[in-house]
Design an enzyme around this catalytic site. Structure first.
Site, short mmCIF file in Angstrom:
data_model
loop_
_atom_site.label_atom_id
_atom_site.label_comp_id
_atom_site.label_asym_id
_atom_site.label_seq_id
_atom_site.Cartn_x
_atom_site.Cartn_y
_atom_site.Cartn_z
N ASN A 25 98.47 116.21 8.83
CA ASN A 25 97.17 116.59 8.27
C ASN A 25 96.92 118.04 8.70
OD1 ASN A 25 95.81 116.59 10.91
ND2 ASN A 25 95.96 114.37 10.77
N GLY A 33 100.16 106.71 10.00
CA GLY A 33 101.42 106.73 9.26
C GLY A 33 102.54 107.45 9.99
N VAL A 34 103.34 108.17 9.23
CA VAL A 34 104.50 108.86 9.80
C VAL A 34 104.06 109.94 10.78
CG1 VAL A 34 104.81 110.62 7.99
CG2 VAL A 34 106.79 109.76 9.25
N ASP A 35 102.92 110.57 10.54
CA ASP A 35 102.39 111.60 11.44
C ASP A 35 102.17 111.02 12.84
OD1 ASP A 35 101.26 113.97 12.40
OD2 ASP A 35 99.37 113.70 11.33
N THR A 123 102.45 110.09 0.18
CA THR A 123 102.39 108.78 -0.47
C THR A 123 101.68 107.71 0.35
OG1 THR A 123 104.56 108.13 0.38
CG2 THR A 123 104.50 109.22 -1.77
N TYR A 126 97.24 109.57 1.71
CA TYR A 126 96.86 110.61 0.75
C TYR A 126 96.96 110.12 -0.69
CZ TYR A 126 96.45 114.29 4.30
OH TYR A 126 96.05 115.07 5.35
#
EC number: 3.1.1.106
Length: 179
Positions: A25, A33-35, A123, A126
């Site tokens: 972000n 998520g992946v972050d 995906t 977002y």
């Protein structure tokens, strides 16, 4: 000759590549998520590096990318990019997503990285439709690697089987062997 593009289903934080891409972000402070997974796996050094970038240049704008050390990850670096929030497709989402992929690849090339691993940017929360995002990703990366020698290997790392099949199908359609 094996393809320079490959699809992997699994955990991006476990890969031994030169660069792992983080779908970040704008704050670069970690999230879901992946972050969040990348921040947790990399440890506090990643957050410290992101804080330093924020102090030096502010938030990371949509479509842009920045690079940090990888902390405890097996990768050499993490390239953080901010993909667009899906708002129906009429707010330059495709162009911004393309820019996110391209700017990651430019950083990888500038740092002489031979391998890079991408998640399916934008995906998750977002909301970018997976099929449309995959088309942008495959098109952008394929175009880039026809013009640049590095990175030599690009991995599309998909969390689930359905997304992995989607990427594999797109690569097969353009003549690449995704395995």
């Amino acid at each position: 000759m094996t393809s320079r593009l490959q699809v992997i289903q699994g955990d991006i934080t476990q890969l031994s590549v030169d660069a792992i891409v983080n779908a970040a972000n704008a704050s670069l402070m970690g999230g879901g998520g992946v972050d969040g997974a990348i921040h947790r796996a990399a440890g506090p050094a990643l957050l410290d590096a992101c804080k330093l970038i924020r102090q030096q240049q502010g938030e990371c704008q949509t479509g842009h990318a920045v690079i940090t050390p990888a902390g405890k990850l097996s990768a050499k670096a993490v390239i953080h990019t901010v993909g667009p929030v899906w708002r129906g497709g009429e707010y330059q989402e495709a162009e911004l997503l393309e820019a996110a992929y391209r700017n990651c690849l430019l950083l990888a090339e500038a740092n002489h990285f031979r391998s890079i691993a991408f998640p399916a940017i934008s995906t998750g929360v977002y909301g970018y439709p997976r099929a449309q995002a995959a088309e942008v990703a495959v098109r952008t990366v394929s175009d880039f690697i026809t013009r640049y020698a590095l990175p030599e290997q690009v991995y599309f790392v998909c969390y689930d089987e359905e997304t992995a099949r989607l990427y594999a199908r797109l690569l097969t359609q353009q003549g690449d062997d995704p395995a």
